[in-house]
Each structure stands twice: as structure tokens, then as C-alpha cells.
Design a protein around this motif. Sequence first.
Motif, PDB file in Angstrom:
ATOM      1  N   UNK A 257       0.844  -1.190   0.000  1.00  0.00           N
ATOM      2  CA  UNK A 257       0.000   0.000   0.000  1.00  0.00           C
ATOM      3  C   UNK A 257       0.881   1.243   0.000  1.00  0.00           C
ATOM      4  N   UNK A 258       0.340   2.304  -0.574  1.00  0.00           N
ATOM      5  CA  UNK A 258       1.067   3.579  -0.664  1.00  0.00           C
ATOM      6  C   UNK A 258       0.112   4.712  -0.338  1.00  0.00           C
ATOM      7  N   UNK A 259       0.625   5.718   0.377  1.00  0.00           N
ATOM      8  CA  UNK A 259      -0.186   6.899   0.671  1.00  0.00           C
ATOM      9  C   UNK A 259       0.723   8.040   1.105  1.00  0.00           C
ATOM     10  N   UNK A 260       0.141   9.241   1.122  1.00  0.00           N
ATOM     11  CA  UNK A 260       0.802  10.392   1.741  1.00  0.00           C
ATOM     12  C   UNK A 260       0.162  10.597   3.111  1.00  0.00           C
ATOM     13  N   UNK A 261       0.973  10.936   4.104  1.00  0.00           N
ATOM     14  CA  UNK A 261       0.480  11.023   5.473  1.00  0.00           C
ATOM     15  C   UNK A 261       0.195  12.449   5.922  1.00  0.00           C
ATOM     16  N   UNK A 262       0.397  13.409   5.048  1.00  0.00           N
ATOM     17  CA  UNK A 262       0.113  14.800   5.416  1.00  0.00           C
ATOM     18  C   UNK A 262      -0.539  15.505   4.235  1.00  0.00           C
ATOM     19  N   UNK A 263      -1.126  16.666   4.501  1.00  0.00           N
ATOM     20  CA  UNK A 263      -1.901  17.366   3.477  1.00  0.00           C
ATOM     21  C   UNK A 263      -1.044  17.902   2.348  1.00  0.00           C
ATOM     22  N   UNK A 264       0.189  18.288   2.654  1.00  0.00           N
ATOM     23  CA  UNK A 264       1.038  18.853   1.599  1.00  0.00           C
ATOM     24  C   UNK A 264       1.891  17.805   0.897  1.00  0.00           C
ATOM     25  N   UNK A 265       1.626  16.504   1.171  1.00  0.00           N
ATOM     26  CA  UNK A 265       2.277  15.385   0.465  1.00  0.00           C
ATOM     27  C   UNK A 265       3.800  15.410   0.587  1.00  0.00           C
ATOM     28  N   UNK A 266       4.287  15.825   1.748  1.00  0.00           N
ATOM     29  CA  UNK A 266       5.741  15.809   1.949  1.00  0.00           C
ATOM     30  C   UNK A 266       6.213  14.511   2.609  1.00  0.00           C
ATOM     31  N   UNK A 267       5.243  13.757   3.206  1.00  0.00           N
ATOM     32  CA  UNK A 267       5.591  12.507   3.885  1.00  0.00           C
ATOM     33  C   UNK A 267       4.897  11.354   3.173  1.00  0.00           C
ATOM     34  N   UNK A 268       5.669  10.516   2.496  1.00  0.00           N
ATOM     35  CA  UNK A 268       5.132   9.351   1.790  1.00  0.00           C
ATOM     36  C   UNK A 268       5.281   8.108   2.667  1.00  0.00           C
ATOM     37  N   UNK A 269       4.371   7.174   2.476  1.00  0.00           N
ATOM     38  CA  UNK A 269       4.364   5.945   3.294  1.00  0.00           C
ATOM     39  C   UNK A 269       4.132   4.740   2.395  1.00  0.00           C
ATOM     40  N   UNK A 270       5.033   3.766   2.476  1.00  0.00           N
ATOM     41  CA  UNK A 270       4.890   2.501   1.751  1.00  0.00           C
ATOM     42  C   UNK A 270       4.914   1.362   2.760  1.00  0.00           C
ATOM     43  N   UNK A 271       3.892   0.533   2.721  1.00  0.00           N
ATOM     44  CA  UNK A 271       3.805  -0.644   3.583  1.00  0.00           C
ATOM     45  C   UNK A 271       3.896  -1.886   2.703  1.00  0.00           C
ATOM     46  N   UNK A 272       4.827  -2.803   3.038  1.00  0.00           N
ATOM     47  CA  UNK A 272       4.949  -4.068   2.305  1.00  0.00           C
ATOM     48  C   UNK A 272       4.888  -5.203   3.320  1.00  0.00           C
ATOM     49  N   UNK A 273       3.851  -6.038   3.227  1.00  0.00           N
ATOM     50  CA  UNK A 273       3.673  -7.143   4.164  1.00  0.00           C
ATOM     51  C   UNK A 273       4.463  -8.377   3.775  1.00  0.00           C
ATOM     52  N   UNK A 274       4.760  -8.504   2.478  1.00  0.00           N
ATOM     53  CA  UNK A 274       5.530  -9.647   1.986  1.00  0.00           C
ATOM     54  C   UNK A 274       6.123  -9.283   0.635  1.00  0.00           C
ATOM     55  N   UNK A 275       7.373  -9.667   0.412  1.00  0.00           N
ATOM     56  CA  UNK A 275       7.993  -9.402  -0.880  1.00  0.00           C
ATOM     57  C   UNK A 275       7.649 -10.549  -1.830  1.00  0.00           C
ATOM     58  N   UNK A 276       6.411 -10.523  -2.298  1.00  0.00           N
ATOM     59  CA  UNK A 276       5.877 -11.617  -3.092  1.00  0.00           C
ATOM     60  C   UNK A 276       6.326 -11.561  -4.555  1.00  0.00           C
ATOM     61  N   UNK A 277       6.812 -10.408  -4.988  1.00  0.00           N
ATOM     62  CA  UNK A 277       7.249 -10.122  -6.362  1.00  0.00           C
ATOM     63  C   UNK A 277       6.083  -9.895  -7.313  1.00  0.00           C
ATOM     64  N   UNK A 278       4.901 -10.398  -7.010  1.00  0.00           N
ATOM     65  CA  UNK A 278       3.747 -10.293  -7.902  1.00  0.00           C
ATOM     66  C   UNK A 278       3.411  -8.832  -8.223  1.00  0.00           C
ATOM     67  N   UNK A 279       3.591  -8.436  -9.493  1.00  0.00           N
ATOM     68  CA  UNK A 279       3.281  -7.088  -9.979  1.00  0.00           C
ATOM     69  C   UNK A 279       4.026  -5.996  -9.207  1.00  0.00           C
ATOM     70  N   UNK A 280       5.155  -6.351  -8.584  1.00  0.00           N
ATOM     71  CA  UNK A 280       5.861  -5.380  -7.740  1.00  0.00           C
ATOM     72  C   UNK A 280       6.474  -4.245  -8.552  1.00  0.00           C
TER      73      UNK A 280
END
Length: 520
Positions: A257-280
Motif C-alpha cells: 500500500x502507498x499513501x501520503x500522510x500529510x496534506x502537503x504530500x511531503x511525507x510518503x508511506x509505503x507498507x509491504x507485508x511480503x515481498x511476493x514479487x507479484x506485480x511489484x
Amino acid sequence: MKNHQILILIIVFLTSCTSVSKYNTQRMSCIPPEKLREDADYAYTKLNAMHPNLYWYISQQDLKYKFDSLKSTLNTPLTPLQFYFRLQPVIASIREGHLALRVPARRFTKKEIKALEHTKGIFSRFEYYVEGDRLFIVSNPDSIQNIQPGTEILSINSVPVSEDIKRYRKLISSDGFNTTFHPYYLKDVFFNFYTAEHGFENQAVLETVYQGQYSTYTLKREPKSESELKTEKLQNKRTPEKKVNDYDHFTQSYNRSFSFLDQDSTVAYIKVKSFSESHSEQFYKDAFARIKAAGASYLILDIRNNYGGSLYEINHLYSYLTSEPYTLIHPSQLASAKTPLKTNYFRQSSPWQYIIKGITYPVYLTTQAFSTYSRDGKTYYRMKESRPNKPQPNAFTGKLFVLINGSSFSASSILASKLKNDRRATLVGEETGGANDGTVAGFYSYQQLPNSKLSLPVGLLLVQPDISFSGTRKGVVPDVTIRESIQEVIDHQDPEMNWVMSTIMMEKGTLVKQNADIKR
């Protein structure tokens, strides 16, 4: 032709049913002591022949002593499951997290599997937390019998949970002398061991305590409603979004999953639960394009509770996290040039796959033969990840925080170790479950012990990050150590994330003040 296809399908189905029945019968049969000792010798011989770094965490003398001691106690017939509980602690003493006998659990026919798909699990509907020898329920999304998060399970069907945990802990190991892996892995595999040992039942009686009050609950396997089955069917449809974010229908959540954590989009967040490689590749291409377009200054990469997976994926991810050419791992060592040819090429193949693999087998042999090379008296396997790689044009060059915990294992630890060594990130959380200096995995040779038929997958590659080795024989140690408590888990608090966001907000506040001073 059509009649021939139908006949083949009938044969495959009947063979499958016979195979399941034969396996379950053998699983309950007792094996003579002398045959069990033969299996122990077989396992020891295969480990010595194929494992590329068997004596990393245990001496040869100590391991031989453990096998000899085990054999001296094998004086009565045992079932494969009973033998598993005797042999696996010896395998676990090698302290290689990827190295373990497969639990000889009961197998199910296709008809039984279909029936189970239409019912709800007994234990899988809760989330758990292990602390010492105690097991707690920390989440009850379906409000089953109004069991409160924080409830401790004292016994299941009159069997004390603490006794099971003590025995099951002997069956698992992290890489080396790590101190954080066991609680996470135990909560995830506790009921795998439990059902293998106690059977797959349709109800269970739990004795519990919550805030000093003792209660007994009888949990039953419930059928899924028609609406629930329809919802599941819709959720399982592979939309483009689900493909790229790698949707897991079992947990009903996205692997990435990917998102920005603040209104001005200066803080990006990527969560990876498993490095499955599928469509990575598509996921990271899209995510880092958005990060670049937004001009984000901070990135939080969350690999907590990520047991690892594909080296290819973490190598590709790393190319977005650095602005310099890099090499992800050292050349991967093998026990010998022959071991890549022992990977059970035809394992678990359907009749059609067996035919296709039979045709391509010469190509496979040739490819494997040319994938090894010798240097300084050692044998290595050619891998893209051990060659110099270039950063991506959209590589993130801002400040990087990486969240880790005891359940960050295998490829997650390789990535965390590399980022820490290169001083590319600030690691926040707790020591990883995988070792700082690498592990033995890659691909496996699935050895079957001749009498008990237990499966022993042996990793064939020594995979080590391209770093200056620490020699600690432990996990990757974070720069900032934070471990969430059981109450924080229950309350859905995130102390690691809170620390990172507070740090970023303080830095941003300082930057705003500095910019204001410059303008004056």
C-alpha cells in the motif's frame, strides 16, 4: 480426444484421493526405533552434504552430539508426528530460521477442502499476542461471544496453553541468537502446531481470564452465509488495483500500500507485508513517480511483520532508495556445484506439468550447470542481485525511515541490513528476526526422510547482504529501539510510527522557522 481428457481427469482425481488417504494412514502408523534412527542419520547426512554454512551458529561437535543423543532415546515405535516433535528441536538448534522439518499435518481431499471453504475457522477469526508462555486475544473483529481484547487463553480443551507454548518454542528458531523473533512467529504458527497435534475439530472449549474474571467459551465452526460467500467471491476478483497492490483474499487486505500522510504530500508511506514479487515493478514505478511528482521530502518504509520473500523485489525496491550504483548481496555460496541439481524439479507437478517439465528438463539442467562458478576453492551461484545495479531515474533522495520488528525476517532483514550499512535510512522499532549478516535460503532441496516420510527442505544458497559484516550473530539492530506493548496493540496505537511522525513534524517546524528567518 475429449473422452481421453475426461479419463485423465478421473485418473488424476482418484490418484489424488488415494494419495491423501495413503498419506493420512501412514501419518498415524508407528515406525520401529531402528527405522527412526535411520531417518535421523539420513537427515544429518543430507544437511552436511547440501547446507552451505551448517556450522554458522553451532559447532560440528555439538550438532553431532545432539543427533547421537536423540538416537539414543529412540527406543520405542513412534508415529511421524511424534518423531517430528523429537527431531525438529535438534534441527532448530542449528539456529537457521529457514531450516525446519515440515509439520506432518493431516491432509484433506478436494471435497473436504471445498466443505471447509464454506465454513468459518474456529481460531483464525481472532488475532493473538504471545508474551512469555502466555497467549492473549488482542482482536475479535466479529465480536464472537463478546470476548474482549486482552483476554488470556489459559487452556484449550483442558490442555494448558503454557505447556503447548513451551513445547512449540523448541520447534522454531530465528537466524542465530536473535531475541525478538519467537513471540511473533509463535502467535502465527501456534494453531498450526495445535491442530497437527490435537486434530482438526469442529469445536473447542477455551478457559480464559480477563481482568481477573475467569470464563469458559465453547467455540464452534460456523457455516458462512450466502451473503458472506457472495462477498468473498467479489473480493477474490482480480481487478487491476488488486493485482498491482497484491490483494490477499485470506486477510482481505493489500500486501502493498502507498499513501501520503500529510496534506502537503511531503511525507510518503509505503507498507509491504511480503515481498511476493507479484506485480511489484508496476507498484514501485507508480509509487515513486507520485513521490517524485509531489516533491516529498520524507519516506517511511514499513516492513514490520514481513517474513521476506523475493530477492528480486528487494533489489528492485533498493534501486528506488539510492542515488548511487550499488550491489545488494555478496556472491551466493553453495555447498557444491551439484546442489542446484537437487532442487526437486518435478516436485508437486500435475500430470500435464510433469510432461512439460520432462520436455524442458535438459534446458533446466544446462541452465543450472552454467549458473555456478568456482573461486578460491568455493562454489558460487550466479545471481543478478550480486552484480552492480543502477539506481532508478525516479529514485527517492530525501530522508528515509524504515520500520522493523522481530517479525521482519529473511529478505526484510537483508534489505534493512543493507540500508543501515549504507547509512541510507534511520531504522526504528526492534531487532529483526532475520540475521544482520545474512541467511541460508534462496532455493531448496526437499528431502524426504525414507521411513517417517517427513519433509526436510534444505536451503542451498548462502545469501548475505553486501555490507561490512557485524559478526554479532543477531538480527539487524535499529537506530531507535521501540517495542509496542500488548495494550498498544489492543488500542491500535503505533509508537514506532508516532515517533517517526513526531520527529518529522519537529524537523519540518524547524525548517519552516529557518525559511522564515531567511526571508527576513
